[in-house]
Design a protein around this motif. Structure first.
Motif, short mmCIF file in Angstrom:
data_model
loop_
_atom_site.label_atom_id
_atom_site.label_comp_id
_atom_site.label_asym_id
_atom_site.label_seq_id
_atom_site.Cartn_x
_atom_site.Cartn_y
_atom_site.Cartn_z
N UNK A 1 66.02 61.46 81.36
CA UNK A 1 64.83 61.67 82.19
C UNK A 1 63.65 62.07 81.32
N UNK A 2 63.86 62.95 80.37
CA UNK A 2 62.78 63.37 79.47
C UNK A 2 62.23 62.18 78.70
N UNK A 3 63.11 61.35 78.18
CA UNK A 3 62.66 60.16 77.45
C UNK A 3 61.93 59.18 78.37
N UNK A 4 62.35 59.11 79.63
CA UNK A 4 61.68 58.19 80.55
C UNK A 4 60.23 58.60 80.81
N UNK A 5 59.92 59.89 80.59
CA UNK A 5 58.55 60.37 80.72
C UNK A 5 57.72 60.05 79.47
N UNK A 6 58.37 59.50 78.45
CA UNK A 6 57.66 59.17 77.22
C UNK A 6 57.66 60.29 76.21
N UNK A 7 58.51 61.29 76.40
CA UNK A 7 58.52 62.42 75.49
C UNK A 7 59.08 62.03 74.13
N UNK A 8 58.57 62.69 73.11
CA UNK A 8 59.01 62.47 71.74
C UNK A 8 59.05 63.81 71.05
N UNK A 9 60.10 64.06 70.28
CA UNK A 9 60.20 65.33 69.57
C UNK A 9 61.52 65.43 68.84
N UNK A 10 61.75 66.57 68.23
CA UNK A 10 63.01 66.78 67.52
C UNK A 10 64.05 67.41 68.45
N UNK A 11 65.23 67.64 67.93
CA UNK A 11 66.32 68.17 68.77
C UNK A 11 65.96 69.53 69.36
N UNK B 1 68.70 52.98 72.30
CA UNK B 1 67.74 53.38 73.33
C UNK B 1 66.61 54.24 72.78
N UNK B 2 66.87 54.95 71.71
CA UNK B 2 65.83 55.74 71.06
C UNK B 2 65.88 55.46 69.57
N UNK B 3 64.81 55.84 68.88
CA UNK B 3 64.77 55.67 67.44
C UNK B 3 64.04 56.87 66.83
N UNK B 4 64.13 56.96 65.50
CA UNK B 4 63.46 58.06 64.82
C UNK B 4 62.13 57.60 64.26
N UNK C 1 66.56 51.25 77.70
CA UNK C 1 66.88 51.13 79.13
C UNK C 1 66.34 52.32 79.92
N UNK C 2 65.80 53.33 79.21
CA UNK C 2 65.26 54.51 79.90
C UNK C 2 63.82 54.31 80.35
N UNK C 3 63.19 53.25 79.91
CA UNK C 3 61.78 53.04 80.23
C UNK C 3 61.57 52.91 81.74
N UNK C 4 60.43 53.41 82.19
CA UNK C 4 60.07 53.30 83.60
C UNK C 4 58.66 52.75 83.71
N UNK C 5 58.32 52.30 84.87
CA UNK C 5 56.97 51.79 85.09
C UNK C 5 55.99 52.96 85.14
N UNK D 1 62.48 62.02 67.54
CA UNK D 1 63.05 60.93 68.30
C UNK D 1 62.06 60.44 69.35
N UNK D 2 62.04 59.14 69.57
CA UNK D 2 61.13 58.55 70.55
C UNK D 2 61.80 57.34 71.18
N UNK D 3 61.24 56.86 72.27
CA UNK D 3 61.78 55.68 72.95
C UNK D 3 61.68 54.44 72.06
N UNK D 4 62.67 53.59 72.12
CA UNK D 4 62.57 52.30 71.46
C UNK D 4 61.93 51.31 72.42
N UNK D 5 61.42 50.22 71.89
CA UNK D 5 60.74 49.23 72.73
C UNK D 5 61.69 48.62 73.77
N UNK D 6 62.97 48.52 73.44
CA UNK D 6 63.93 47.89 74.34
C UNK D 6 64.78 48.91 75.09
#
Length: 222
Positions: free
Chosen positions: A16-26, A64-67, A82-86, A75-80
């Motif tokens: 859910x956090x990644x679906x909001x576009x969040x990026x950060x460390x552990x 699903x995520x990359x560094x 599956x967590x992405x939302x509109x 860590x941040x969302x990858x372009x592909x």
């Protein structure tokens, strides 16, 4: 009393956090999980930093995520993913203003993602994120550590507006100066100066018997 999150519950929170576009460390994600769970259930989870790190590494392996190439700890969302939302042209959410939840990075990352998905150029995104982080920092430092309501949108005329509401702690400026806390007041003023420079318009008002701060700001995007 802290309670455990099951592996599936932990994974759901992180996705859910990644679906909001969040990026950060552990450590960031660990703080945000604690914030979201406490906000919903008024209790903190006993989830460890190590379990969050293991999950992030697993999600990275799945693609699903990359560094971040500039910082492999982030860590941040990858372009592909599956967590992405509109993403629409408006967002409204509530965070907790306590500094140990790292609310500044939360809002910075989420706002940057929102602006990026709305095709706002990078330099302008940076300005808006810097100004907004100053507002969140002020809310965290001078607020009661509880709910900070954040609402921003981009209208059809390409005007970006943001509003922020939080409850402020009781303080007396004269007493603060006498106790040698003028530096904190200077920090507040510095934040306002940054916001006034990077937004086109800024309005900060203390309402409801001086216990609630209401900030509204805007900037033309085109």
């Amino acid at each position: 009393m802290p309670f455990p999150l099951s592996p599936s519950e932990l994974e759901k929170e992180v996705k859910t956090l990644f679906s909001f576009g969040l990026a950060g460390n552990a450590k960031d994600f660990h703080s945000w999980i604690q914030m979201e769970v406490f906000r919903k259930f008024k209790d903190v989870p006993s989830t460890s930093l190590e379990s969050v790190q293991e999950l992030l590494d697993h999600l990275k392996e799945n693609g699903d995520i990359l560094t971040n190439p500039l910082d492999p700890r982030e860590y941040t969302l990858s372009e592909k993913s599956t967590f992405k939302r509109k993403v629409g042209n408006a967002e409204k959410y509530v965070i907790l203003g306590a500094l140990h939840y790292n609310p500044m990075q939360y809002v910075r990352a989420r706002l940057d993602y929102f602006l990026k998905m709305n095709q706002v150029e990078e330099e302008l995104r940076m300005d808006l994120c810097i100004a907004t982080v100053e507002a969140v920092e002020n809310a965290a430092k001078y607020g009661d550590g509880l709910n900070v309501e954040i609402d921003y949108q981009i209208d059809k005329s390409k005007l970006f507006t943001i509003s922020m509401v939080n409850t402020v702690k009781d303080f007396n400026l004269e007493d603060d100066i006498q106790r040698g806390k003028f530096s904190s007041t200077a920090t507040l003023m510095r934040g306002m100066m940054v916001m006034q420079k990077l937004f086109d318009a800024v309005d900060l008002e203390i309402i409801d018997n001086r216990r609630q701060a209401f900030l509204k700001a805007s900037r033309k995007l085109a």
